[in-house]
Each structure stands twice: as C-alpha cells, then as structure tokens.
Write an enzyme that holds these catalytic residues in place. Structure first.
Site, PDB file in Angstrom:
ATOM      1  N   PHE A  85      -6.912   9.698   8.154  1.00 13.85           N
ATOM      2  CA  PHE A  85      -7.318   9.461   6.770  1.00 13.85           C
ATOM      3  C   PHE A  85      -8.710   8.855   6.683  1.00 13.85           C
ATOM      4  CE2 PHE A  85      -2.661   9.523   6.261  1.00 13.85           C
ATOM      5  CZ  PHE A  85      -2.572  10.457   5.241  1.00 13.85           C
ATOM      6  N   GLY A  86      -9.033   7.899   7.585  1.00 10.51           N
ATOM      7  CA  GLY A  86     -10.317   7.225   7.531  1.00 10.51           C
ATOM      8  C   GLY A  86     -11.462   8.151   7.907  1.00 10.51           C
ATOM      9  N   GLU A 139      12.733   4.142   6.641  1.00 12.81           N
ATOM     10  CA  GLU A 139      12.813   5.589   6.393  1.00 12.81           C
ATOM     11  C   GLU A 139      13.699   6.279   7.430  1.00 12.81           C
ATOM     12  OE1 GLU A 139       8.693   6.360   6.739  1.00 12.81           O
ATOM     13  OE2 GLU A 139       8.252   5.907   4.645  1.00 12.81           O
ATOM     14  N   ASP A 184      -6.967   1.827  10.862  1.00 10.27           N
ATOM     15  CA  ASP A 184      -6.060   0.927  11.585  1.00 10.27           C
ATOM     16  C   ASP A 184      -6.737   0.181  12.725  1.00 10.27           C
ATOM     17  OD1 ASP A 184      -4.176   1.885   9.909  1.00 10.27           O
ATOM     18  OD2 ASP A 184      -2.943   2.873  11.436  1.00 10.27           O
TER      19      ASP A 184
END
Lengths: 430, 430
Positions: A17-18, A173, A302
C-alpha cells in the site's frame, strides 16, 4: 540514452500500500520511477484471511504491479529483491543488479515474528503472503480430511482442535471464519467424523481482544465470536508449540492446527539504514518520514516507527501506509522545487474496522462505535471499495454473495507439490 | 456397525471424470461407495491450460469432491493414495490404511511421459494437475520479468523464446494462448523489453497438428495459430532439452521456457492388475471394461485401453471417461441383480473440439466440420455447460467476458515458496 535518463531517479522498494501510493502520487512529477518488489503482485492484505480460509481465490485480492501501473509512463516495475543500501553512494544492490537513486523510498513492510521462538514457525504458520495463505488453507482443509480418515476417536480429536494465537484483527478474523467453516460449510460433507465437533480456540496474552479498539468493542467482539462457537481465552500466554499442540500457561492442549497471528517484525532491510530502530525493528524516522541524516531517503508503512502527539504509535494498517506514501511523494516534489520547509507527517485517523464473521464486525469512527450487522456492512462496503481493479470488486462481491447464501467456500482446493505437507509428528523434520 | 455396513462395498480409485461418473451413477444403488483420491478436488482438466496461462483461477475449474458428493448419502470420500491392489483378497492398500471391496473401479488416469527422457521434465514441465499449471504459469510470467530485467539483448532473447512440444489439443491451446499474451496482454506493461518480440514455437514430430481430427481441420488450426503469431513446425522432432533450450532435429534453439504437451503414460497402478498393458501402460480390459480374470474389477478412463470396431483406440478424453464410468456402474448394478449377460462397452462419439485462441477453434461432429468463430462458440458453450457447479460457470463466464474485452488475464499472480523457482542454468540442480 533517452531524455528520461536525465530526470531524477526515484527508487521505491516494495509494492504494498505504501510503495504503490508513492508511485501513483508521483505520476505527473518530473522523475523516473523504478518500483522494485520481490513479488510480481500487489496484495490486498486486509482480505488475505479470506484466501487462507478458502473463501476467495488468490487473483481476487492480488493484481500484477505492472498491470496496475501500465498507464503510468514514468514508472518501471522490476522483480527483484533488495540486498543492501549504500546510503553514501546512493545505490541499492539487488539480487540481480543494482540501481543508483536520487530519492529512495523504503516500503518493505513487516513479516510475522515468533518472539525468539523461531522453532514455532514450523507448527504455527503466520499470514502475510499468498504463500502463507495457501499453507494455512492446506493445513485447515487437510485437518478435517485427516479426522475423517482416522477411526480412533482419541487420534481424531487433535485434528479437530484449532488454536489461533493472537487476538488482533487477523486472529479474530481467522477464528471467526474457522468456526463458520466447521459449523456451517462442512458438516454435510463428512460421513465418519463430525466437523461440528471441532473446537476453535482464540488465545490472547493480553487482557482483551482487539486492543487497538475501544474496550466496549473488544467485549462485543468477544461475545460475537462466542456466538459463532469460538472459545476465547484472554490473559492466556502460549508457552510452547510443538508437534502435539500448544501449552496454554501450564495446560497442554493437543491440537494439530495452530495458526500464528500474534506478532510482527519489521523487514530486515530497516537494519541497514543507520537509523535507530524500535523493539519491533521499525525505523525511527524524522517527523517528515525521512532518515535523520538522509533527507533523500524515506521510510514508510509498517517499516516506519512514527509517534502520534499522544505518544502512541501510528498503527500498521493500510490507510497509514497510503497516507505515508503520499506524504513521501509530496516531500520529493517539494525538494525538486528546492522547497525545504519542514512538513511533518500527520496521520488522519479515519477509523478502524475489524470483521468477525457473518454480519459480525466492530467499527469505530471518532466517537462513533458500531458492532454487529451495521459494522459488518460498513466493513463490506469499505473493503469492496478499496479493492484494486473493477473486475476484482465485482467478482469478490459475487463470491461473497454466493458464499453468504450457500455457506459454501469456493476455493477449498488443496494444492502443493506434496498435497499432505502438514508436518507429521511421527515423521522426519521437513 | 450401521446397517449400511452389510451392503456390498464399491471402492473407486480416482475422482476424475470416470470415477465421479461411476459414483453418481450408483447414487440409488444398494451399495456403500468409497471414493478415494490423493487430491481433495475434481479437476475440470479441459480448462487447465487456462489456469496455466493465468486466465482462470484454480477454484474456477476445481471443486472439492466431498462438496460435489455431499448429497449422495451412500458415498464416502477419503483423501489417500492407493499403494497396491490385492486382487485375490479383494483389498486395496493405501498410504494410510486399507479397504476391502466387493467391487473395485480403477480410474487413476494418466500422467505426462517423456519417452525415456525423464531428465527433460526439469526443463519442460507438463500439464496434468493444478500444481503443474501453477508451475507453468510461474515460468511463463517470470520469463517476461527476466527479459525486462536483462539489459543485454543477447541474454534477453532466450527468455522471450517459448517452445511448446506436442501438437495435440493441449499444445495447440498453450501455444495459441501464449501468443495472445505476448501480443495483446503484456505489451503496454513493459518498459525495457518488448513482449511482442516473443517467439512462440509449436513443435510436432508428426506430419500435422491435431492428429485425431480430420486433416482439413489440422490445416485450418495451423493457419489460425499462424495468424495469432505462432510458428508451427510439423515433422520436427525434439532431440534434446536442457538448460539452454531445445534441439530441433540438428538445430539448437536457445529458449528458457519449454512446455511439454507431447506424451502421456497411464497411472502406474495399472501394472498391479495382472492384465496385459499396451505400450503407454494402459490396461487391456475385457469388452465390458472388467479385468479378464476379475469380473468384479473395472478399469476406466485414461487407464483403460479399449479398441473400437475399426481397430483404433477410444481417445483419452472426458466424454469417454464419463461413458465408461456409467458403463461400469451399470455392470455393477447388473451383477447385483445376478444378471451376467455380457454387455460390451461402446463409445458413442459425440464429436471433438479443440480451441486455439480468440474466436479460433476447430470442431468435428460426424461429417460436420467447423472452424473459426462458429467452432469457438460451440467450444465455449460446451465447456461452460460441462463445468461442475453453477457458481463456477457464472464466474468463468464473467472472467472470460472480461478477458475477452480487455485482453487482461486476471490470474497473473506468481506464488511459490521461491517465487523465482525457474531452474537457473547457472545454478545448482534443484
């Protein structure tokens, strides 16, 4: 050499994502971009647990990086793995070559950590990559197959005990979905064993599940899990994991399937950047996300350790990584314009979501707290919306609608060179 | 013991088209059925090449055997691998146990064969299982990645040469699809190399492609492939395959990606049945598909060698396996009724289809010959129709429609413990 070769070269390590947010935010900047990842795809990690539990197929949550970026002419994608960074020479060495950079963005993320018990990895796989998801899928599905093959009830029991270690979003989850599979998906399909007799335990060392959420939501998440059939053990430390199962405090529990959702450690590349690290190996960056002594190098996602005004760390989630990526891109643009006014990164917290199972989730947005069906709908819409690529959204929606009405999980396919590659307690080590 | 334990026990080895057809045709028979397969899923093999070429995800063409049979109360599914058959004791030994049978149906199929060149397997993977498909997908996608990483044109060329060995339906499908990927799917995504410069060669030792079809259709298939950009070499024997590429007759060709679609050999279990085998290891069964000396044992599908009235063998395709499965089931029912009138198996030939690429296929039904778009539409409708499970049909249709309009292939995901697990000619042997 083409004209582009004279433009500043931005090297971005990692297509999560980054990294991807950085590339996209530089689409119309006067730079050459090279995005390097050791995998060919961007992974929508928030839905990885669905691949692990056979609800979604891998291509539904992963897309080739070069397909995503095919229209961005200033970006080149390379498949390679960074070995080290020479900050003085501004050069990254890869397994298959090297690249010189003018700006470097390190976004290589995190992996799971066993807190000094690396031998646990063999018995308790974690969930970070598609390969991890396939390994977990194989173990879970094969456990039910082994139980069916086993005629001795004493031998069968450990195959029907599932332990999930770690009560964060991934653990919640996984445990919720495992309980659903055992109670709703599989029962009619087995003749000798009864999948409904499976036990799913969620073990958390801390005092409550989902520590990042409001305590009222932790309690609601626990009640929703228990309604699905999960046994929740908070304040319980896992002290051993081996071929036979786990030890919970002093209590042994025979379990052939143990899943690890308890700890993350930053990518080892962080150690090479000469900056101080926190306990989890994250890089303590300057307020603008650059390295203290190297304003041309940014660490995001992260791998970055960033404190908020209240002293807490910004969490390791996708929205943070995206915001960091856009911030790093903005800083690169500013420096190209010779603008060096300090611009610290501020995380805009848009809320947090965790899903538990059918119509079961928790969500908090500022002071608003949701749980049950309303939270689940918000979660569903948000995740479909953020999935990359229109096709995926449509297919994922279809898969979910189908799974929802039929309780079927379409990806229940066991593959792997050795389809029964679950470590065998009686066999030789792998 | 439940009442069912006194019913005759039918053991079926293999959950492919033949084995599954047998199970289903015995749904209301007074028998206990145990279906044993070493994999947990039935595979729709005619579309496996689509998984290998990243057009479909694995769950679209595979479904768990126990899900397929969940409503058939007289059938139990076990995951295990047959080791040997004791015909006298009527007992099959598996890796994890043994089963006594009253009737046995052996439907363990075929695998690819290298005609005495087993060392070629490392360089030229074949296509029979999902794992094979993933291995081919990985090699093909990584070849384009390696070409992109390679700056020396001489080093790049072998990564862009693709050789498909064998001009039967699988070879034709693979070659046609590879050409499409190189020419239409990938070009916009690479910056340094040009996927359109890839060469795709289809090599066939015999005088024409698709030898099972009418010669006029072989010629049409070749023209359609050439229009897609495939170089077709008939009458050309592959004499060597190694790290550097292939040798075509005396001519070496540097190629890092070689796919094997040239030969099949019957499952080794056939050797244990005491009956004569043909050259490919298939079992020469009695006219009713039973073993000559064992009327309670049937061999069906690709493992059975059955001659037609004209002396040719019935082909190793799905419709044959299904018809054989239903025939074996009918013979078991007859024997339960103490009816031992001989009932030879007759293959009802409903035609043959082979697909080549977009709107390109050939088909023959009796005297009717089709090629191009009409054949392609027949192929599409037939394959969607026969796919197991409504959900799959819908999703596959959606995937194809999407791929058709966009030229995208959604499953272009490289996974595998070592994502670059292509044998490296400069590295140590695997």
């Amino acid at each position: 050499m083409d004209a582009g070769a004279t433009l500043p070269h931005v090297v971005i390590l990692g297509g999560g994502f980054g990294g991807l947010a950085t590339v996209r935010a530089l689409a119309d900047a006067p730079v050459r971009i090279t995005l390097v990842d050791r995998r060919n795809h961007h992974l929508f990690q928030p839905l990885l647990y669905q691949v692990a539990t056979a609800g979604l197929s891998a291509p539904s949550i992963a897309a080739p990086l070069r397909q995503i970026l095919r229209r961005q002419a200033n970006a080149t994608v390379l498949l390679d793995e960074a070995i080290d960074v020479d900050l003085a020479a501004r050069r990254v060495r890869f397994e298959h070559g090297a690249l010189d950079y003018d700006f470097l963005v390190v976004a290589t993320g995190a992996t799971h950590a066993y807190f000094g018990h690396d031998d646990w990895a063999r018995w308790a796989p974690g969930l970070k990559t598609l390969d991890d998801a396939f390994a977990i899928r194989r173990r879970v599905l094969l456990a039910f197959e082994r139980a069916e093959r086993e005629s001795d009830p004493g031998q069968r029991r450990p195959w029907l005990n599932f332990v999930v270690v770690g009560g964060g979003p991934t653990g919640v989850e996984l445990a919720g979905t495992l309980a659903e599979i055992a109670r709703h998906t599989l029962p009619r399909e087995f003749r000798r064993s009864d999948p409904r007799r499976a036990r799913v335990l969620l073990v958390e060392a801390g005092p409550r599940l989902l520590a990042a959420f409001d305590p009222s939501l932790s309690a609601k998440a626990q009640r929703q899990l228990e309604r699905l059939g999960v046994e929740v053990l908070t304040g319980t430390a896992v002290t051993a994991i081996d071929a036979q199962g786990v030890r919970l405090g002093e209590q042994p529990l025979a379990a052939r399937t143990v899943l690890w959702a308890a700890g993350v450690a930053a990518s080892p590349l962080g150690r090479q950047l000469g900056a101080p690290l926190d306990r989890a190996g994250r890089v303590r960056v300057a307020p603008d996300l650059s390295l203290p002594a190297h304003p041309e190098v940014f660490v995001i996602g992260d791998l970055a350790c960033v404190e908020r005004a209240d002293g807490t760390l910004v969490p390791g989630v996708a929205p943070v990584a995206k915001q960091m990526g856009r911030h790093a891109a903005a800083r690169i643009r500013a420096r190209l314009d010779a603008d060096s006014t300090p611009a610290p990164f501020h995380y805009r917290d848009r809320g947090a979501l965790a899903t538990i199972g059918r119509m079961a989730a928790v969500a908090q947005f500022g002071r608003l707290r949701l749980s049950g069906p309303p939270a689940w709908w918000v979660w569903l819409v948000a995740h479909i919306y953020f999935l990359i690529g229109f096709r995926n959204r449509l297919v994922v929606l279809l898969d979910w609608a189908w799974a929802y009405w039929t309780y079927q999980r379409h990806a229940r396919i066991v593959t792997g060179a050795d389809a029964e590659a679950v470590p065998d307690p009686d066999g030789p080590p792998p």
